[in-house]
Design a protein around this motif. Structure first.
Motif, PDB file in Angstrom:
ATOM      1  N   ALA A 108       2.527  -9.831  -2.542  1.00  0.00           N
ATOM      2  CA  ALA A 108       1.711 -11.007  -2.270  1.00  0.00           C
ATOM      3  C   ALA A 108       0.469 -10.674  -1.454  1.00  0.00           C
ATOM      4  CB  ALA A 108       2.545 -12.050  -1.523  1.00  0.00           C
ATOM      5  N   ASP A 109       0.532  -9.661  -0.587  1.00  0.00           N
ATOM      6  CA  ASP A 109      -0.628  -9.396   0.263  1.00  0.00           C
ATOM      7  C   ASP A 109      -1.597  -8.453  -0.437  1.00  0.00           C
ATOM      8  OD1 ASP A 109       0.158  -6.752   0.602  1.00  0.00           O
ATOM      9  OD2 ASP A 109       1.193  -7.132   2.482  1.00  0.00           O
ATOM     10  N   CYS A 129       8.542  -0.253  -3.577  1.00  0.00           N
ATOM     11  CA  CYS A 129       8.200  -1.503  -2.913  1.00  0.00           C
ATOM     12  C   CYS A 129       6.717  -1.611  -2.635  1.00  0.00           C
ATOM     13  CB  CYS A 129       8.983  -1.647  -1.609  1.00  0.00           C
ATOM     14  SG  CYS A 129       8.728  -0.275  -0.454  1.00  0.00           S
ATOM     15  N   GLY A 130       5.879  -1.036  -3.481  1.00  0.00           N
ATOM     16  CA  GLY A 130       4.437  -1.037  -3.283  1.00  0.00           C
ATOM     17  C   GLY A 130       3.875  -2.434  -3.190  1.00  0.00           C
ATOM     18  N   SER A 131       2.724  -2.542  -2.486  1.00  0.00           N
ATOM     19  CA  SER A 131       2.143  -3.855  -2.262  1.00  0.00           C
ATOM     20  C   SER A 131       0.793  -4.010  -2.916  1.00  0.00           C
ATOM     21  CB  SER A 131       2.025  -4.106  -0.756  1.00  0.00           C
ATOM     22  OG  SER A 131       1.325  -3.063  -0.130  1.00  0.00           O
ATOM     23  N   GLY A 132       0.434  -3.106  -3.828  1.00  0.00           N
ATOM     24  CA  GLY A 132      -0.848  -3.210  -4.502  1.00  0.00           C
ATOM     25  C   GLY A 132      -0.751  -4.099  -5.724  1.00  0.00           C
ATOM     26  N   PRO A 133      -1.866  -4.233  -6.491  1.00  0.00           N
ATOM     27  CA  PRO A 133      -1.881  -5.138  -7.625  1.00  0.00           C
ATOM     28  C   PRO A 133      -0.901  -4.750  -8.709  1.00  0.00           C
ATOM     29  CG  PRO A 133      -3.836  -3.741  -7.605  1.00  0.00           C
ATOM     30  CD  PRO A 133      -3.137  -3.536  -6.303  1.00  0.00           C
ATOM     31  N   GLY A 134      -0.558  -3.450  -8.782  1.00  0.00           N
ATOM     32  CA  GLY A 134       0.391  -3.029  -9.799  1.00  0.00           C
ATOM     33  C   GLY A 134       1.830  -3.261  -9.408  1.00  0.00           C
ATOM     34  N   SER A 135       2.092  -3.715  -8.176  1.00  0.00           N
ATOM     35  CA  SER A 135       3.463  -3.847  -7.710  1.00  0.00           C
ATOM     36  C   SER A 135       3.908  -5.288  -7.543  1.00  0.00           C
ATOM     37  CB  SER A 135       3.612  -3.128  -6.354  1.00  0.00           C
ATOM     38  OG  SER A 135       2.783  -3.758  -5.396  1.00  0.00           O
ATOM     39  N   GLY A 136       2.994  -6.235  -7.703  1.00  0.00           N
ATOM     40  CA  GLY A 136       3.354  -7.636  -7.628  1.00  0.00           C
ATOM     41  C   GLY A 136       3.526  -8.167  -6.227  1.00  0.00           C
ATOM     42  N   LEU A 148      -4.292  -0.903   4.956  1.00  0.00           N
ATOM     43  CA  LEU A 148      -4.018   0.381   4.305  1.00  0.00           C
ATOM     44  C   LEU A 148      -2.587   0.816   4.570  1.00  0.00           C
ATOM     45  CD1 LEU A 148      -5.445   2.665   2.710  1.00  0.00           C
ATOM     46  CD2 LEU A 148      -6.009   3.708   4.908  1.00  0.00           C
ATOM     47  N   GLU A 149      -1.879   1.182   3.496  1.00  0.00           N
ATOM     48  CA  GLU A 149      -0.546   1.781   3.603  1.00  0.00           C
ATOM     49  C   GLU A 149      -0.599   3.156   2.963  1.00  0.00           C
ATOM     50  OE1 GLU A 149       3.982   1.202   1.846  1.00  0.00           O
ATOM     51  OE2 GLU A 149       2.689  -0.558   2.064  1.00  0.00           O
ATOM     52  N   ILE A 150      -0.060   4.152   3.660  1.00  0.00           N
ATOM     53  CA  ILE A 150      -0.117   5.542   3.202  1.00  0.00           C
ATOM     54  C   ILE A 150       1.284   5.998   2.826  1.00  0.00           C
ATOM     55  CG2 ILE A 150      -0.789   7.894   3.805  1.00  0.00           C
ATOM     56  CD1 ILE A 150      -2.442   6.462   6.142  1.00  0.00           C
ATOM     57  N   ARG A 151       1.426   6.571   1.645  1.00  0.00           N
ATOM     58  CA  ARG A 151       2.713   7.125   1.213  1.00  0.00           C
ATOM     59  C   ARG A 151       2.534   8.619   0.933  1.00  0.00           C
ATOM     60  NH1 ARG A 151       5.061   2.306  -2.325  1.00  0.00           N
ATOM     61  NH2 ARG A 151       4.978   0.745  -0.680  1.00  0.00           N
ATOM     62  N   GLU A 152       3.308   9.433   1.633  1.00  0.00           N
ATOM     63  CA  GLU A 152       3.136  10.878   1.524  1.00  0.00           C
ATOM     64  C   GLU A 152       4.069  11.479   0.469  1.00  0.00           C
ATOM     65  OE1 GLU A 152       3.379  12.770   5.316  1.00  0.00           O
ATOM     66  OE2 GLU A 152       1.485  11.888   6.011  1.00  0.00           O
TER      67      GLU A 152
END
Length: 273
Positions: A30-31, A21-28, A62-66
């Protein structure tokens, strides 16, 4: 066998589920949240400090995924469920790109987590017994790094032309008849009950409650050390304004002071004071 660490299918499925469910440009999404993968210590802690104290003023979401291994953060970045990651050094990144066909690039060095030798059987690396069993990481770059650390103390001698991918085959002298046991990096702290000593990456040592400055019987020097951990992205994303903001924060005086105060030498900033 020397190899890039493998993961189970179950672990892969779990991690992919966490990153889907990533929110970066590679994940589509909106934010404009920047999704960064990291190992928990110290990368996750450094990023959390930035998120809690510096990101808002810099205009960065910033969202951090460990992650708990060294493979999935790069796989997820290449596939687009992460926008960047922070956990690896450039020799490892170069080796990963070559082995996996990925196209990831460094942006900026952030800090140096010194690798160390740990033991429950001796508190002096020069007193390792003849025939001692030493556990080392089983991926190409970290195994070479571990062997070079042992060589720096004269425990072994490597061929003069042995590079960052040195292996036991490059050992030309082994006066203590050390035996090397190759293990996945995350398994090394747990191996201390079964081996004489283990050469452990900094993040896994700290995850296991080991203090590099207090518990290591041999610790890397920061001088001329090529193993600083870096911020990595997919090629072409280096100029993303969000990446540039994070790079600036990672090398800021505030983050340098946080690293110095929080880790007391167990992790070293790469920026001048």
């Amino acid at each position: 066998m020397r190899k890039t660490p493998l993961i189970t299918a179950a672990a892969a499925a779990l991690a992919l589920g966490l990153t889907a469910c990533g929110s970066g440009p590679g994940s589509g999404a909106a934010d404009d949240t920047l999704v960064v993968g990291a190992t928990a210590v110290p990368a996750g802690e450094v990023l959390t400090y930035i998120k809690d104290n510096l990101a808002e003023d810099a205009g960065l979401k910033l969202e951090i995924r460990e992650f708990t291994d060294y493979v999935l953060p790069n796989t997820a970045l290449q596939e687009g469920s992460l926008d960047a990651n922070l956990y690896q050094n450039e020799p490892y990144l170069d080796d990963f790109n070559e082995a996996k066909g990925t196209d990831l690039v460094p942006v900026v060095d952030a800090y140096l987590p010194p690798m160390g030798v740990y033991s429950k059987q001796t508190d002096d690396v020069t007193k390792l017994a003849d025939g001692a069993v030493v556990a080392v990481p089983n991926d190409t770059t970290n195994e070479g790094r571990a062997l070079r650390l042992l060589a720096s103390e004269g425990l072994i001698t490597l061929r003069k032309d042995a590079g960052t991918d040195a292996s036991p085959a490059d050992i030309t002298a082994n006066p203590r008849n050390l035996t090397f046991k190759e293990l996945e990096p995350a398994q090394l702290p747990r191996s201390l009950d079964d081996v004489t000593a283990a050469v452990i990456n900094n993040n896994y040592a700290q995850d296991a409650g080991l203090s590099p400055t207090e518990d290591a019987i041999l610790l890397e020097s920061a001088k001329d050390n090529p193993y600083a951990n870096l911020l990595a992205v997919r090629r072409g994303d280096e100029d993303d304004p969000r990446i540039e903001k994070l790079a600036d924060l990672l090398t800021s005086p505030e983050v340098r002071k946080f690293i110095e105060d929080e880790y007391q030498g167990s992790v070293l900033p790469v920026t001048a004071g």
